[in-house]
Design a protein around this motif. Sequence first.
Motif, PDB file in Angstrom:
ATOM      1  N   UNK A  55      41.610 101.883  46.931  1.00 33.45           N
ATOM      2  CA  UNK A  55      40.707 101.508  48.026  1.00 33.45           C
ATOM      3  C   UNK A  55      40.747 100.019  48.355  1.00 33.45           C
ATOM      4  N   UNK A  56      41.546  99.269  47.612  1.00 32.25           N
ATOM      5  CA  UNK A  56      41.631  97.829  47.862  1.00 32.25           C
ATOM      6  C   UNK A  56      42.824  97.215  47.161  1.00 32.25           C
ATOM      7  N   UNK A  57      42.764  95.894  47.018  1.00 30.44           N
ATOM      8  CA  UNK A  57      43.882  95.146  46.445  1.00 30.44           C
ATOM      9  C   UNK A  57      43.646  94.680  45.017  1.00 30.44           C
ATOM     10  N   UNK A  58      42.393  94.742  44.556  1.00 29.96           N
ATOM     11  CA  UNK A  58      42.040  94.189  43.249  1.00 29.96           C
ATOM     12  C   UNK A  58      40.841  94.977  42.735  1.00 29.96           C
ATOM     13  N   UNK A  59      40.962  95.568  41.548  1.00 31.54           N
ATOM     14  CA  UNK A  59      39.884  96.379  40.984  1.00 31.54           C
ATOM     15  C   UNK A  59      39.199  95.645  39.838  1.00 31.54           C
ATOM     16  N   UNK A  92      44.778  97.984  29.395  1.00 34.89           N
ATOM     17  CA  UNK A  92      46.146  98.482  29.394  1.00 34.89           C
ATOM     18  C   UNK A  92      46.508  99.296  30.625  1.00 34.89           C
ATOM     19  N   UNK A  93      45.523  99.625  31.443  1.00 38.70           N
ATOM     20  CA  UNK A  93      45.786 100.403  32.658  1.00 38.70           C
ATOM     21  C   UNK A  93      46.220  99.473  33.790  1.00 38.70           C
ATOM     22  N   UNK A  94      47.319  99.788  34.419  1.00 41.23           N
ATOM     23  CA  UNK A  94      47.840  98.956  35.510  1.00 41.23           C
ATOM     24  C   UNK A  94      46.878  98.882  36.691  1.00 41.23           C
ATOM     25  N   UNK A  95      46.076  99.907  36.899  1.00 41.03           N
ATOM     26  CA  UNK A  95      45.180  99.928  38.062  1.00 41.03           C
ATOM     27  C   UNK A  95      43.955  99.031  37.888  1.00 41.03           C
ATOM     28  N   UNK A  96      43.665  98.598  36.670  1.00 45.39           N
ATOM     29  CA  UNK A  96      42.512  97.740  36.407  1.00 45.39           C
ATOM     30  C   UNK A  96      42.975  96.288  36.384  1.00 45.39           C
ATOM     31  N   UNK A  97      42.386  95.471  37.261  1.00 48.94           N
ATOM     32  CA  UNK A  97      42.783  94.062  37.354  1.00 48.94           C
ATOM     33  C   UNK A  97      41.897  93.134  36.538  1.00 48.94           C
ATOM     34  N   UNK A  98      40.624  93.475  36.396  1.00 49.81           N
ATOM     35  CA  UNK A  98      39.698  92.621  35.664  1.00 49.81           C
ATOM     36  C   UNK A  98      38.585  93.473  35.070  1.00 49.81           C
TER      37      UNK A  98
END
Length: 164
Positions: A55-59, A92-98
């Motif tokens: 849904x966006x560029x940064x999760x 460790x999940x690529x979809x989590x940014x912070x």
Amino acid sequence: MAFHKQLKDKIISAEMAQGRMIALRGSGKKVVFTNGCFDLLHPGHVDYLAQARDLGDYLVLGLNTDASVRLLDKAPGRPYNSEKTRAQVLAGLACVDAIIFFDEETPYQLIQFLEPDVLVKGNDYRVDQIAGFDLVQKRGGKVVTIPLLEGYSTTALVTKIKSH
């Protein structure tokens, strides 16, 4: 146990996240926020987080601290994994940014501080039940509920483990 640097770099303070989010928004990027305990990570969690990231560029993930999980009165003995363990696995999940820890029952104050563009929870919530929905909508952001992957829940996983 020392965290790998790439994992540790994702676990940040609210202030650091706010700085990153301001920079991202300045370059036209959309920041998504979600939250939860994520005690025993399962495919439902991973699918949910991947959908949120889409849904966006940064999760940004607000992670309940151990004390916060106990406030929620989920079940005796919860969380099963410590906040540091849960954060390391999620990092460790690529979809989590912070990942940002929060101590309160809800991340309302954190959402107020961060001002995400998109706020996400599972569709087991109505939009008006999501902590911070009013803040995000007032700023012109979106509040989205995501369908949960059927057949996966921490409660079901614990029940299955205990039955063996």
